[in-house]
Enzyme design. Structure first.
Site, short mmCIF file in Angstrom:
data_model
loop_
_atom_site.label_atom_id
_atom_site.label_comp_id
_atom_site.label_asym_id
_atom_site.label_seq_id
_atom_site.Cartn_x
_atom_site.Cartn_y
_atom_site.Cartn_z
N CYS A 118 -2.06 -0.22 -9.58
CA CYS A 118 -1.32 0.89 -10.08
C CYS A 118 -2.14 1.61 -11.15
O CYS A 118 -2.57 0.90 -12.21
CB CYS A 118 -0.14 0.27 -10.65
SG CYS A 118 0.94 1.29 -11.29
N VAL B 189 8.41 1.33 -8.42
CA VAL B 189 8.99 1.06 -9.54
C VAL B 189 10.58 1.81 -9.35
O VAL B 189 10.68 2.99 -8.81
CB VAL B 189 8.69 1.81 -10.88
CG1 VAL B 189 9.45 1.88 -12.01
CG2 VAL B 189 7.34 0.99 -11.02
N GLY C 68 -0.48 6.15 3.14
CA GLY C 68 -0.57 7.30 4.11
C GLY C 68 0.84 7.87 4.20
O GLY C 68 1.21 8.75 5.16
#
Length: 467
Positions: free
Chosen positions: A98, A2, A176
């Site tokens: 999300c 975002v 990661g």
């Protein structure tokens, strides 16, 4: 991410070696209302909301490599949005991971999982990806954390590996950035440890997009300048640009440079902070050369447009296109022209739409003042209707002359008024004053304030804006 996955950042990542780039999560409810518009000034395709915010901006350079990431909880809306953007993107991704409230409270993101709180064991993850595979998707990205975990928590490579070995389609490993991937040399190790077909990076790319470079990381200063060039070229929203630069600055956000970036209110001021004023001016000059009016007006969404600017020097001081349009409307016994003016927060420019006889006219180019924007809209209307507009050298139309009134004759016995203005000098000035006063009174309530005109949101940034 975002506010980060906007066009400048995506192009920058491609420059540095990324194979695919994702836009930020864009909500279907907003996108389904958008109109697809080709922005010839920027060479982009813009998806513009009814309030004229650009929710998604893309370009030919990324068409075969950009993934449109959608937030949705409604299959029909999702399909409608997919059909809207399908010819301008390489793939469409439904965000099912999300965990943030702005996504889950609407039933999107992690809320799409049938019962995400119960996905705790590895077999639950394997069962889920197999179920998703049966829907016919082309790939699955797996973020190796539970719903209640955050980036500070270690990524579960074993869960990603189990998911990758359970299905016959590409699995993309995600998560990661914090502890596994610092540069491109770490990408292959992360992919190998997870057994995935590819690796997705978010925060690592946000901090330094050159993480995709096979040759190694570039200095952050160089990356920020490369990013800013794209932001200027594609007229990115000022506040979105500031946000991305501050993410790159990280712990230096309170440095002298960081404070200048935070204080900037325009792209020009941001460029000045980086010593890039010459580049900014060069882009503006090149852009202005392309802003030539087309020979044929275009009509979209009920509004007729032309790409032109109001040039004050082309008109006599006491004459303006708005006056001509007002006089013509009175002559035709039409309602006075109504001007609806908005501002664009990222550069404080103005654009106006004039309504005449229930038809709307607008210039596609933005002006530096509200009056200039209204005059430009009036010019568009007059040219479309084939009416005179009062330019120097234009053949006398007699249009404004119909409103000139001769001064009333004084009674014979009355003494002459002292310091009376010469009768010959009155008509033009009186016409200008009357015309402009009438226009302003008729439209006083129609002009939006800067705050009302546009919410400072661009490219679908969650409230929080081109292109």
């Amino acid at each position: 991410m975002v506010r980060v996955g906007t066009l400048p950042m995506r192009l920058l990542a491609l420059d540095y070696g990324a194979d695919l780039v994702y836009c930020e999560e864009l909500i279907d409810l907003k996108m389904v209302q958008c109109e697809r518009i080709v922005n010839e000034e920027l060479d982009t395709v813009d998806f513009v909301a009814p309030d004229e915010r650009v929710m998604f901006r893309t370009c030919e350079r990324e068409r075969d490599r950009v993934v449109f990431q959608m937030g949705t909880a409604d299959p029909e809306r999702a399909l409608a949005v997919a059909r809207l953007v399908e010819n301008d993107v390489a793939a469409i991704d439904v965000n099912m991971g999300c965990p943030k409230e702005y996504s889950t409270k609407g039933g999107m993101g992690a809320a799409l999982l049938s019962d995400p709180d119960k996905i705790e064991a590895m077999e639950d993850t394997v069962s889920l990806v197999r179920r998703i595979q049966k829907t016919g998707v082309a790939a699955i990205a797996v973020h190796g954390r539970m719903r209640d975990e955050r980036p500070r928590d270690p990524v579960h490579c074993d869960f990603i590996r189990a998911a990758a070995s359970a299905v016959d389609l590409p699995v993309i490993a995600n998560g990661g950035s914090l502890d596994r991937v610092k540069s491109f040399s770490d990408v292959e190790a992360f992919r190998r440890d997870t057994g995935a077909s590819g690796v997705m990076l978010a925060r690592a790319a946000m901090w330094n997009a050159s993480v995709f470079r096979h040759q190694g990381l570039l200095p952050v200063q160089e990356v920020m300048e490369d990013y800013l060039k794209y932001a200027v070229r594609y007229d990115n929203h000022t506040f979105n640009t500031k946000y991305c630069l501050c993410q790159m600055l990280r712990d230096k956000v309170e440095s002298v440079l960081g404070k200048k970036v935070q204080a900037a209110q325009t792209l020009a001021e941001i460029c000045a902070a980086y010593g890039m004023q010459a580049f900014y001016e060069e882009v503006q000059v090149l852009r202005s050369r392309r802003q030539q009016p087309p020979e044929t007006p275009l009509t979209q969404g009920g509004v007729t447009t032309m790409a032109l600017r109001f040039q004050r020097r082309e008109y006599a001081p006491q004459i303006s296109p708005k006056m001509f349009l007002l006089e013509w409307s009175r002559q035709e016994k039409l309602s006075q022209p109504h001007y609806h003016t908005v501002t664009r927060p990222q550069d404080r420019l103005f654009q106006s739409t004039v309504t005449v006889d229930d038809k709307q006219y607008r210039s596609t180019l933005w002006e530096k003042s509200k009056k200039g924007a209204e005059q430009a809209a009036a010019v568009v209307c007059l040219r479309v209707l084939g009416l005179p507009e009062g330019r120097l050298g234009e053949e006398e139309s007699g249009l404004v002359g119909k409103r000139k009134r001769a001064p009333a004759a004084a009674p014979a016995a009355a003494p002459a008024a002292p310091a009376a203005a010469p009768a010959a000098a009155a008509p033009a000035a009186a016409l200008q004053e009357e015309g402009e006063r009438g226009e302003e009174q008729a439209n006083k309530k129609l002009h939006l304030s800067d705050r009302e005109a546009e919410t400072p949101v661009t490219n679908g940034n969650h409230p929080k804006p081109v292109e």
